[in-house]
Design a protein around this motif. Structure first.
Motif, PDB file in Angstrom:
ATOM      1  N   THR A  93       0.878  -1.246  -0.080  1.00 41.74           N
ATOM      2  CA  THR A  93      -0.048   0.061   0.027  1.00 41.74           C
ATOM      3  C   THR A  93       1.004   1.282   0.008  1.00 41.74           C
ATOM      4  O   THR A  93       2.012   1.015   0.124  1.00 41.74           O
ATOM      5  CB  THR A  93      -0.722  -0.015   1.321  1.00 41.74           C
ATOM      6  OG1 THR A  93       0.007  -0.041   2.269  1.00 41.74           O
ATOM      7  CG2 THR A  93      -1.727  -1.256   1.277  1.00 41.74           C
ATOM      8  N   ASP A  94       0.065   2.385   0.192  1.00 43.93           N
ATOM      9  CA  ASP A  94       0.994   3.687  -0.021  1.00 43.93           C
ATOM     10  C   ASP A  94       2.093   3.782   1.176  1.00 43.93           C
ATOM     11  O   ASP A  94       3.062   4.373   0.724  1.00 43.93           O
ATOM     12  CB  ASP A  94      -0.092   4.675  -0.076  1.00 43.93           C
ATOM     13  CG  ASP A  94      -0.823   4.758  -1.087  1.00 43.93           C
ATOM     14  OD1 ASP A  94      -0.490   4.420  -2.185  1.00 43.93           O
ATOM     15  OD2 ASP A  94      -2.079   5.414  -0.948  1.00 43.93           O
ATOM     16  N   PRO A 131      -4.603   1.300  -3.597  1.00 41.79           N
ATOM     17  CA  PRO A 131      -3.858   2.194  -3.091  1.00 41.79           C
ATOM     18  C   PRO A 131      -2.328   1.688  -3.489  1.00 41.79           C
ATOM     19  O   PRO A 131      -1.484   1.611  -2.684  1.00 41.79           O
ATOM     20  CB  PRO A 131      -4.069   2.148  -1.514  1.00 41.79           C
ATOM     21  CG  PRO A 131      -4.380   0.831  -1.313  1.00 41.79           C
ATOM     22  CD  PRO A 131      -5.218   0.273  -2.300  1.00 41.79           C
ATOM     23  N   ASN A 132      -2.290   1.675  -4.629  1.00 41.30           N
ATOM     24  CA  ASN A 132      -0.811   1.405  -5.289  1.00 41.30           C
ATOM     25  C   ASN A 132      -0.883   1.934  -6.781  1.00 41.30           C
ATOM     26  O   ASN A 132      -1.515   1.471  -7.404  1.00 41.30           O
ATOM     27  CB  ASN A 132      -0.581  -0.303  -5.132  1.00 41.30           C
ATOM     28  CG  ASN A 132       1.158  -0.394  -5.518  1.00 41.30           C
ATOM     29  OD1 ASN A 132       1.330  -0.292  -6.626  1.00 41.30           O
ATOM     30  ND2 ASN A 132       1.627  -1.269  -4.803  1.00 41.30           N
ATOM     31  N   THR A 133       0.252   2.739  -6.881  1.00 47.83           N
ATOM     32  CA  THR A 133       0.420   3.202  -8.182  1.00 47.83           C
ATOM     33  C   THR A 133       0.642   2.292  -9.481  1.00 47.83           C
ATOM     34  O   THR A 133       0.468   2.598 -10.537  1.00 47.83           O
ATOM     35  CB  THR A 133       1.239   4.543  -8.125  1.00 47.83           C
ATOM     36  OG1 THR A 133       2.563   3.924  -7.873  1.00 47.83           O
ATOM     37  CG2 THR A 133       0.582   5.603  -7.250  1.00 47.83           C
ATOM     38  N   ARG A 134       1.160   1.153  -8.923  1.00 52.07           N
ATOM     39  CA  ARG A 134       1.306   0.117 -10.039  1.00 52.07           C
ATOM     40  C   ARG A 134       0.483  -0.346 -10.660  1.00 52.07           C
ATOM     41  O   ARG A 134       0.603  -0.987 -11.994  1.00 52.07           O
ATOM     42  CB  ARG A 134       2.240  -0.974  -9.234  1.00 52.07           C
ATOM     43  CG  ARG A 134       3.744  -0.457  -8.839  1.00 52.07           C
ATOM     44  CD  ARG A 134       4.445  -1.689  -8.034  1.00 52.07           C
ATOM     45  NE  ARG A 134       4.349  -2.865  -8.568  1.00 52.07           N
ATOM     46  CZ  ARG A 134       4.799  -3.861  -7.831  1.00 52.07           C
ATOM     47  NH1 ARG A 134       5.675  -3.815  -6.768  1.00 52.07           N
ATOM     48  NH2 ARG A 134       4.753  -5.281  -8.388  1.00 52.07           N
ATOM     49  N   ASN A 138      -2.564  -0.846 -13.200  1.00 50.80           N
ATOM     50  CA  ASN A 138      -3.036  -0.198 -14.582  1.00 50.80           C
ATOM     51  C   ASN A 138      -4.512   0.367 -14.334  1.00 50.80           C
ATOM     52  O   ASN A 138      -5.111   0.186 -13.061  1.00 50.80           O
ATOM     53  CB  ASN A 138      -3.362  -1.270 -15.541  1.00 50.80           C
ATOM     54  CG  ASN A 138      -2.051  -1.742 -16.242  1.00 50.80           C
ATOM     55  OD1 ASN A 138      -0.777  -1.045 -16.111  1.00 50.80           O
ATOM     56  ND2 ASN A 138      -2.003  -2.917 -17.060  1.00 50.80           N
ATOM     57  N   PRO A 139      -5.003   1.433 -14.968  1.00 53.39           N
ATOM     58  CA  PRO A 139      -6.264   2.089 -14.602  1.00 53.39           C
ATOM     59  C   PRO A 139      -7.459   1.071 -14.391  1.00 53.39           C
ATOM     60  O   PRO A 139      -7.450   0.238 -15.352  1.00 53.39           O
ATOM     61  CB  PRO A 139      -6.345   2.772 -15.828  1.00 53.39           C
ATOM     62  CG  PRO A 139      -5.007   3.281 -16.507  1.00 53.39           C
ATOM     63  CD  PRO A 139      -4.035   2.104 -16.205  1.00 53.39           C
ATOM     64  N   GLY A 152      -0.456  -4.814 -10.804  1.00 50.30           N
ATOM     65  CA  GLY A 152      -0.061  -4.148  -9.270  1.00 50.30           C
ATOM     66  C   GLY A 152       0.300  -4.944  -8.373  1.00 50.30           C
ATOM     67  O   GLY A 152       0.770  -4.317  -7.268  1.00 50.30           O
TER      68      GLY A 152
END
Length: 814
Positions: free
Chosen positions: A523-524, A586-589, A591-592, A626
């Motif tokens: 997570t973040d 909550p992880n930018t990895r 994909n949309p 992700g």
């Protein structure tokens, strides 16, 4: 002399037919069940000991720590086997064992699903499976060579020699020819490692890309090592830390990723929930079964002892006469033990016959292949049982009776109050205690399993059929899942055209322990979050009868909602989302993507486990982007879940098969029912409950015979007293109550001790369930009252017969 001992023993046994019959029946039942259980326990403990160097063989166990949370598994990376062999000189051989299946041609027109194990070329150097044809250092060297068992050889080639012949199997996208290079004898039933076919691990190229084969964090199957010396286990485990630092470099944090070695002797009997590719037996089960066997034997032995004590007055006169005639203490002891031995040996013969009759039922109950083999170990065990029972059942009567003084006996001044009262009552009370302990345990188990079966799992399991669809193998995992789902969609659409089908969905996982895959992402705050995932398609949520808490279901059309996730309520709570719709992981990895719905919590695992966070996804590519952890615990081929409209299972099955043959004419049809899948999760405890129930029934029967005999002996020894009481005006009821009062006290003691102890002992068993249900106090009250009524019935029947005798005749005879 021996001849005289035997003659006297036979005469005494024949003279007292009732007591001899009760002893014989009780010991036969006890021995029959106990022999079966003891043979089963010995069979379970013998697993894997047929390997010649079993003490040198170990299985790797992986230990991984993520954010302070320890995880252990026997699934290991493919690269582990060659690395351990190269880095540790103490390792003589290594092999992987990775399961798989493929469509294989049984003949020119028919295919079937063939299970196989992908192994290293040293597999048969490590394990001593009997090779009938071929040499163990050669048969697994070639990529397109297979070793098969006798059973598989007969299936494909009949009685012909299979070596040199070929089997066509679909590996990857094409059918390949595999030549049979070796023939194995069918595997022993006490082997933890079971298989039908072996093939070289070069075949991993069909399913796993080179990157996956060299990745320490992608795990597949089990890894075994054979050491030069078993004492070198500690040396290897001490060196694993440095090995991980060497191969992982900067990725490695001290203590976060290690391996230990598990001896194969510890594989089968274990409390571990994750046992890799083998089936295991919990040691608790063996302890419980062995305890049941011992308790049943103990009850039978108590019958023997209490009846011998009850007949002490009659036998005391015999002892007095024989001592007067010159018999010494040792001779009398030997005489009584001879009678006990003859009864026991007769019961053993009958018990063995009973055990043989019960073997098929036992195998069906426990799904085993137990056979009663009378080897040296088994004969020694039976001989030990005979000596134990002879000693347990005959020792006290033999030594007590043989120590009596002949003058007191023959003068009629003998007092054996302790033998006739305290010990006898104590033994009978102990019988009732064991019986009520087993009955109460059965009641608790039946009540718990009833609660489990009737519990609302959060999905509809009725009239849902699971049809296995062949996967499309590929070295790209995403491509394999995507194309396999496209293939499954063809079958789903064919079924939806039929009016008998209400809905149909596609799923990787179905239901049960570890059916949903383990996944996780940071997570973040760089805290690892682990959860369960299932890839679905079509009307999965509708077919399963899941309820939406908020949001919407997936669009069933292929290609739609590829960036959408549906989560369960537990996932939303873990993320502390008040309004999860529209939220993103909550992880930018990742994909949309977008969370479009929340399903109400449902039990994706059995009721041994709590509900965990769950994600349902349609697109593996979006999801895999992700995560940093994935553990696959079940098959990777898709399943079509079909919900029917009617209740005619046979007609519905024929419909499913006919559509299958139209869509997949060359593929084997395989299906299962969802409700059966659910029930299978609890088979082990259902079996244990049935075993305890049968043991309770036998214990009650033996205890009832003992109570009957003891009541008869007690009443027979007081016929003069009964006659006098009747002459003085006592009623039948008062006389009956006089005897009932004595035995009711014994029953009450058994109930008061047995019931609370059963509650205490069953706490450990019931603690394994996430859902717990105890019987109400009313159930236990009824059980206690039933025990009291049972005693009243037996004793009153005996007392009533005695009160109907003519007192004049009784007193005259006395």
């Amino acid at each position: 002399m021996w001849k005289n001992y035997l003659k006297i023993a036979f005469r005494n046994l024949a003279k007292n037919k009732l007591h001899t019959s009760i002893n014989l029946i009780g010991l036969t039942l006890g021995l029959g069940v106990s022999i079966l259980i003891f043979f089963f326990v010995q069979f379970e403990l013998s697993f894997d000991n047929f390997h010649q160097d079993s003490e040198q063989i170990f299985r790797l166990e992986r230990h991984q720590i993520e954010d302070g949370e320890a995880q252990t598994s026997f699934s290991t990376p493919i690269i582990a086997a060659p690395t351990f062999e190269n880095e540790f000189s103490q390792v003589a051989h290594t092999t992987r064992i990775i399961g798989g299946s493929a469509q294989a041609y049984l003949d020119e027109e028919t295919t079937q699903t063939q299970q196989f194990r992908i192994v290293g070329p040293d597999f048969l150097e490590i394990f001593n499976f009997k090779l009938l044809q071929g040499t163990k250092d050669q048969v697994l060297q070639d990529k397109f060579a297979v070793v098969i068992t006798e059973e598989v050889a007969k299936k494909y080639f009949g009685d012909a020699n299979p070596v040199g012949k070929s089997i066509r199997m679909k590996m990857g996208e094409n059918y390949e020819e595999y030549q049979v290079s070796g023939l194995l004898e069918d595997l022993p039933a006490n082997s933890s490692i079971q298989f039908e076919m072996l093939m070289n691990d070069q075949n991993l190229d069909f399913n796993i890309a080179e990157e996956g084969q060299n990745n320490w964090f992608q795990v597949y199957g089990d890894t075994y090592v054979k050491l030069n010396d078993p004492s070198e286990k500690a040396t290897i485990e001490a060196g694993v830390e440095n090995l991980m630092k060497k191969v992982l470099g900067e990725e490695y944090t001290e203590g976060s990723y290690l391996f230990t070695l598990q001896p194969i002797a510890e594989m089968h009997i274990t409390d571990k929930t994750n046992t890799g590719m083998i089936e295991s037996t919990r040691p608790t089960l063996l302890w419980i079964l062995a305890g049941i066997a011992f308790l049943i034997l103990l009850i039978a032995c108590i019958n023997f002892t209490t009846m011998a004590i009850g007949r002490s007055t009659t036998r005391a006169k015999e002892v007095g006469v024989r001592k007067t005639m010159g018999a010494d203490f040792g001779q009398l002891v030997f005489q009584f033990l001879t009678e006990a031995f003859l009864t026991t040996i007769s019961a053993l013969v009958l018990g063995l016959l009973l055990a043989e009759l019960l073997v098929p039922t036992f195998n069906s109950l426990f799904e085993k292949e137990l056979t009663l083999i009378y080897g040296p170990v088994q004969i020694l065990m039976l001989f030990g049982l005979v000596l134990l029972i002879t000693t347990m059942a005959g020792a006290y009567p033999a030594f007590f009776m043989s120590s009596l003084r002949p003058i007191k006996v023959l003068k009629g001044n003998l007092s054996i109050r302790f033998g006739k009262q305290a010990l006898r009552k104590g033994l009978v009370a102990f019988q009732f205690f064991i019986s009520f302990l087993l009955i109460a345990s059965t009641l608790i188990m039946v009540n718990q399993m009833k609660a489990v079966r009737s519990f609302d799992l959060g999905f509809d399991q009725e009239m849902v059929v699971i049809v296995d669809v062949p996967d499309v193998p590929s070295t790209s995992f995403v491509k394999s899942i995507t194309e396999s789902f496209q293939q499954a969609e063809l079958y789903r659409q064919a079924l939806l055209a039929r009016s008998e089908v209400q809905s149909a969905g596609i799923s990787i996982a179905t239901y049960g322990d570890d059916a949903f895959w383990d996944a996780g992402f940071p997570t973040d705050g760089d805290v690892q979050f682990n959860f369960r995932v299932n890839f679905v398609g079509g009307d999965y949520i509708k077919a399963m009868g899941l309820e939406m808490a908020e949001g919407r279901d997936f669009n069933p059309d292929p290609g739609s909602d590829s960036s959408a996730f549906v989560i369960n309520e537990t996932f939303a709570k873990a993320m502390k989302w008040d309004d999860p719709l529209g939220e993103m992981m909550p992880n930018t990895r990742f994909n949309p993507h977008q969370i479009i719905g929340v399903v109400k919590d449902f039990h994706h695992n059995s009721l041994y486990k709590e509900i965990e966070p769950v994600v349902l996804a349609k697109s593996p590519e979006t999801f895999f982007s992700g995560i940093n952890m994935l553990m696959i615990n079940s098959a990777t081929n898709p399943k079509v879940l079909v919900k029917g409209n009617g209740n005619d299972f046979e007609a519905f099955r024929n419909l499913l098969e006919s559509e299958w043959e139209r869509v997949f004419p060359l593929e084997a049809f395989s299906f299962s029912f969802m409700d059966e899948t659910v029930e299978n999760q609890y088979k082990a405890d259902e079996r244990l409950g049935k075993m305890v129930f049968m043991a309770a029934g036998i214990a009650i029967l033996i205890a009832a015979m003992g109570l009957f005999a003891m009541a008869a002996l007690s009443i027979a020894g007081r016929t003069k007293e009964i006659g006098i009481r009747k002459v003085l005006g006592a009623s039948s009821f008062s006389i009956s109550w006089m005897f009932n009062r004595e035995f009711l006290m014994i029953t009450v003691i058994g109930v008061l001790v047995g019931l609370p102890l059963s509650l205490y002992l069953m706490q450990t068993w019931i603690a394994q369930f996430a859902i717990k249900s105890w019987p109400s106090w009313l159930n236990f009250a009824i059980l206690g009252l039933a025990g009291i009524a049972f005693t009243l019935l037996i004793v009153t029947a005996q007392a009533y017969r005695a009160t109907q005798m003519n007192p004049v005749k009784t007193l005259k005879d006395e």
